[in-house]
Design a protein around this motif. Structure first.
Motif, PDB file in Angstrom:
ATOM      1  N   PHE A  85      79.539  46.607  57.373  1.00 56.46           N
ATOM      2  CA  PHE A  85      79.955  45.452  56.573  1.00 56.46           C
ATOM      3  C   PHE A  85      81.388  45.041  56.902  1.00 56.46           C
TER       4      PHE A  85
ATOM      5  N   TYR B 194      79.516  46.908  48.735  1.00 55.78           N
ATOM      6  CA  TYR B 194      79.711  46.389  50.095  1.00 55.78           C
ATOM      7  C   TYR B 194      81.003  45.579  50.220  1.00 55.78           C
TER       8      TYR B 194
ATOM      9  N   VAL C 103      69.306  47.021  46.993  1.00 57.97           N
ATOM     10  CA  VAL C 103      70.751  46.839  47.168  1.00 57.97           C
ATOM     11  C   VAL C 103      71.521  47.739  46.233  1.00 57.97           C
TER      12      VAL C 103
ATOM     13  N   ASN D  41      68.795  46.903  55.176  1.00 52.82           N
ATOM     14  CA  ASN D  41      70.243  46.764  55.339  1.00 52.82           C
ATOM     15  C   ASN D  41      71.047  47.358  54.198  1.00 52.82           C
ATOM     16  N   GLY D  42      70.373  47.565  53.059  1.00 54.49           N
ATOM     17  CA  GLY D  42      71.071  48.172  51.922  1.00 54.49           C
ATOM     18  C   GLY D  42      71.513  49.601  52.209  1.00 54.49           C
TER      19      GLY D  42
ATOM     20  N   THR E 184      78.373  37.879  49.614  1.00 55.68           N
ATOM     21  CA  THR E 184      77.918  39.192  50.094  1.00 55.68           C
ATOM     22  C   THR E 184      76.399  39.312  50.067  1.00 55.68           C
ATOM     23  N   LEU E 185      75.771  38.904  48.966  1.00 58.67           N
ATOM     24  CA  LEU E 185      74.332  39.094  48.807  1.00 58.67           C
ATOM     25  C   LEU E 185      73.551  37.822  49.123  1.00 58.67           C
ATOM     26  N   SER E 186      72.389  37.999  49.747  1.00 59.30           N
ATOM     27  CA  SER E 186      71.496  36.855  49.972  1.00 59.30           C
ATOM     28  C   SER E 186      71.159  36.193  48.642  1.00 59.30           C
TER      29      SER E 186
ATOM     30  N   SER F 214      76.768  39.011  55.566  1.00 57.74           N
ATOM     31  CA  SER F 214      75.842  40.080  55.160  1.00 57.74           C
ATOM     32  C   SER F 214      74.635  39.520  54.405  1.00 57.74           C
ATOM     33  N   ASN F 215      74.202  38.353  54.782  1.00 54.07           N
ATOM     34  CA  ASN F 215      73.023  37.732  54.154  1.00 54.07           C
ATOM     35  C   ASN F 215      71.866  37.871  55.136  1.00 54.07           C
ATOM     36  N   THR F 216      71.075  38.907  54.957  1.00 54.50           N
ATOM     37  CA  THR F 216      70.059  39.277  55.957  1.00 54.50           C
ATOM     38  C   THR F 216      68.645  38.918  55.521  1.00 54.50           C
ATOM     39  N   GLY F 217      68.542  38.213  54.372  1.00 59.68           N
ATOM     40  CA  GLY F 217      67.220  37.784  53.906  1.00 59.68           C
ATOM     41  C   GLY F 217      66.679  36.633  54.748  1.00 59.68           C
TER      42      GLY F 217
ATOM     43  N   PHE G 292      67.137  39.557  48.808  1.00 56.77           N
ATOM     44  CA  PHE G 292      67.152  40.413  50.009  1.00 56.77           C
ATOM     45  C   PHE G 292      66.077  41.497  49.899  1.00 56.77           C
TER      46      PHE G 292
HETATM   47  C1  1QQ Z   1      71.649  40.939  51.599  1.00 51.53           C
HETATM   48  C2  1QQ Z   1      71.934  42.277  52.122  1.00 51.53           C
HETATM   49  C3  1QQ Z   1      72.517  43.320  51.214  1.00 51.53           C
HETATM   50  C4  1QQ Z   1      71.854  44.627  51.375  1.00 51.53           C
HETATM   51  C5  1QQ Z   1      73.881  43.668  51.569  1.00 51.53           C
HETATM   52  C6  1QQ Z   1      74.820  42.739  51.311  1.00 51.53           C
HETATM   53  O1  1QQ Z   1      71.714  42.512  53.279  1.00 51.53           O
HETATM   54  O2  1QQ Z   1      71.827  40.720  50.390  1.00 51.53           O
HETATM   55  O3  1QQ Z   1      71.228  40.112  52.410  1.00 51.53           O
END
Ligand code: 1QQ
Length: 404
Positions: free
Chosen positions: A325, A62, A250, A274-275, A121-123, A144-147, A198
Motif C-alpha cells: 500500500f 491501510y 477488508v 488484496n485485503g 483507500t477502499l473501493s 488501492s481500489n482493486t474492485g 471490494f
Molecule cells: C479495495 C481493496 C482493499 C482491500 C484495500 C484497500 O483492495 O477496497 O479495493
C-alpha cells in the motif's frame, strides 16, 4: 533566440537536464513520451494534489502506510522539484465512508484547487468519491481500489479515473493458478464481507475461477465487514472439510478469521485477496497467518534499483519496512509528478491544468517500485503479479511471480 542565446540555452538546458536526470533516478529510467515542459517554468509555483485516505474506520489498517508513501515521495521529488515547481499534497481522512470520501473529494477540489487526487483507500468509498472528481474533470489515481468497474467500464462516468492498484480480476486468478498447481484442491470454502464492494467483487471472482477450475464450493460464509467474532463461521467451514479456504475481506476481517480457523485446528491452506497484502494484517495474523497466500502488486525483495532505493529510503524515514500500500501510494505521486513535468501547466487556470494532467497521465511511462509502469488504454494496471505468503511476522515471502 539568436545563435549564442540558443547555445547558452542549450548549454544551460544541458546542465539542468543532467541534474534532472540524476534527480529522476528514484523513479524513471523509462521515459514518458511527449516533450517535457522546459524546466524552470514552474519556479516558485506549487502543484497542489489531494490525497483522501482511510486513516480511520475499516480501511484504517491501510491508510497510514499510504500516507507514509506519499510523504516520502513528496519529500524526494521536492528536492529538485518539477520544472522548478514544488508538489504539495493535502491529506484528508475518508473515515472509510463513502459519503465522507465524496465530501473530502469535494473539499480538495473546490477549496484546495488541486490538479489531481490520490484515493480513496477502499473501493467501497471510491464509488461515492470518484464520480465527484469526474464531474469536476479532476484526474484521480486510485492507489488501492482493486474492485470491478473502477476504471474502463464503470457504473458512472470515469474518464478522469486512473488506478495504479492491481485489480482483483487479475490478482485472484493468478493466486489460484499457483495454489491449484501446488495443492490440486477438489473442494473449497469461501468467506467474505457482503457489505463491502471490494470483498463482494472478490468473492464473485473467487467463485468464477474456482468453478472454472472444477473446484467444488462446499461452504460459503458471509458477514459484515464490521464482524469481529468469527467462531461460528470457522466452525461451519471446518465442518465441511474443504481442501482450501478463500477469504475476501477488508480491515480486521482476514486476520481475525485466519486466527479463529487455526484456533479451531484448521491446518489446511488459506488463500485471500488484496485485503491480505498489508504488513499490519500479516502482523495481526501472526503465526496463524504463516503461508496464507495472496496475489500482490509489489514485493519487498524485488531487487530493481528503484525498489531498493524506495525500501531503503522508507526504512530510513520510518524505521519500518514499507508494504504494497505504501509502494502504490508512493508510485502515484511520481506518476502525477511525471505527468506534471510533461503537461505545460499554466499555474493560473486550474481547469486547464487538470485537463493537461489527465492527458499527460495517459502517456506516462516510468520505472517504479511496482516495476516499469504505464497505464493501459483503460487507465488500468498491466504488471507482473507477485504471489506471496504471510511470514508470521508482519512480512511476506515470495511464492511465485506470474507475468501478466
Ligand atoms: C479495495 C481493496 C482493499 C482491500 C484495500 C484497500 O483492495 O477496497 O479495493
Amino acid at each position: 533566440m539568436g545563435g549564442t542565446g540558443l547555445r547558452n540555452f542549450a548549454r544551460s538546458a544541458g546542465a539542468v537536464l543532467a541534474i534532472c536526470m540524476l534527480a529522476l533516478s528514484a523513479c524513471s529510467s523509462k521515459t514518458t513520451t511527449g516533450t517535457a515542459t522546459p524546466s524552470g517554468t514552474g519556479a516558485g509555483k506549487t502543484i497542489a494534489l489531494g490525497a483522501v485516505l482511510s486513516l480511520t474506520g475499516a480501511g484504517g489498517i491501510y491508510g497510514p502506510q499510504q500516507k507514509n508513501g506519499i510523504l516520502l515521495a513528496q519529500e524526494e521529488i521536492n528536492r529538485n522539484g518539477v520544472n522548478g515547481a514544488r508538489i504539495a499534497v493535502t491529506i484528508a481522512d475518508d473515515q472509510s465512508d463513502k459519503t465522507q470520501g465524496a465530501q473530502q473529494f469535494q473539499t480538495v477540489i473546490q477549496q484546495g484547487k488541486v490538479v489531481g487526487i490520490i484515493g480513496p483507500t477502499l473501493s467501497n468509498t471510491a464509488v461515492g468519491a470518484h464520480p465527484v472528481a469526474d464531474q469536476n474533470r479532476t484526474p484521480v489515481i486510485a492507489p488501492s481500489n482493486t474492485g470491478n468497474g473502477i476504471v474502463g467500464t464503470c457504473p458512472y462516468s470515469c474518464t478522469y479515473i486512473f488506478r495504479d492498484s492491481l485489480g482483483e480480476a487479475a490478482a485472484i486468478p493468478a493466486n489460484l493458478k499457483v495454489a491449484a498447481a501446488r495443492l490440486h484442491p477438489k473442494t473449497a470454502a469461501l468467506a467474505f464481507a457482503n457489505d463491502d464492494k471490494f470483498s463482494s467483487d472478490g468473492a464473485a471472482i473467487f467463485k468464477t475461477v474456482l468453478s472454472a477450475d472444477n473446484v467444488q464450493l462446499v461452504d460459503t460464509e458471509q458477514f459484515s465487514k464490521a464482524q469481529t467474532d468469527f467462531a461460528t463461521y470457522a466452525t461451519n467451514i471446518i465442518a465441511k472439510k474443504p481442501d482450501v479456504v478463500a477469504i475476501s475481506g477488508v480491515g480486521g476481517v482476514p486476520s481475525k478469521l485466519i486466527v479463529e480457523l487455526r484456533r479451531q485446528r484448521y491446518a489446511g491452506p488459506i488463500v485471500g485477496g488484496n485485503g491480505f497484502n498489508s504488513s499490519s494484517v500479516s502482523m495481526q495474523a501472526g503465526q496463524a497467518g504463516i503461508g496464507a497466500q495472496s496475489g500482490s502488486a509489489w514485493f519487498l525483495g524485488t531487487t530493481t534499483t528503484v525498489n531498493t532505493n524506495f525500501v531503503a529510503a522508507y526504512k530510513a524515514k520510518y524505521n519500518a519496512d514499507p508494504d504494497q500500500f505504501a509502494a502504490q501510494a508512493y508510485t502515484a505521486v511520481y506518476l502525477f509528478a511525471d505527468a506534471a513535468r510533461h503537461a505545460s501547466l499554466t499555474f493560473n487556470d486550474v481547469a486547464k491544468d487538470r485537463d493537461a494532467i489527465a492527458t499527460a497521465l495517459q502517456n506516462v511511462s516510468i520505472d517504479t517500485p511496482l516495476g516499469p509502469f504505464s497505464f493501459t488504454s483503460d487507465h488500468d494496471v498491466h504488471q507482473p503479479i507477485y504471489v506471496v505468503a504471510m511470514d508470521g511476522a508482519g512480512g511476506f515471502t515470495l511464492v511465485e511471480t506470474v507475468q501478466p
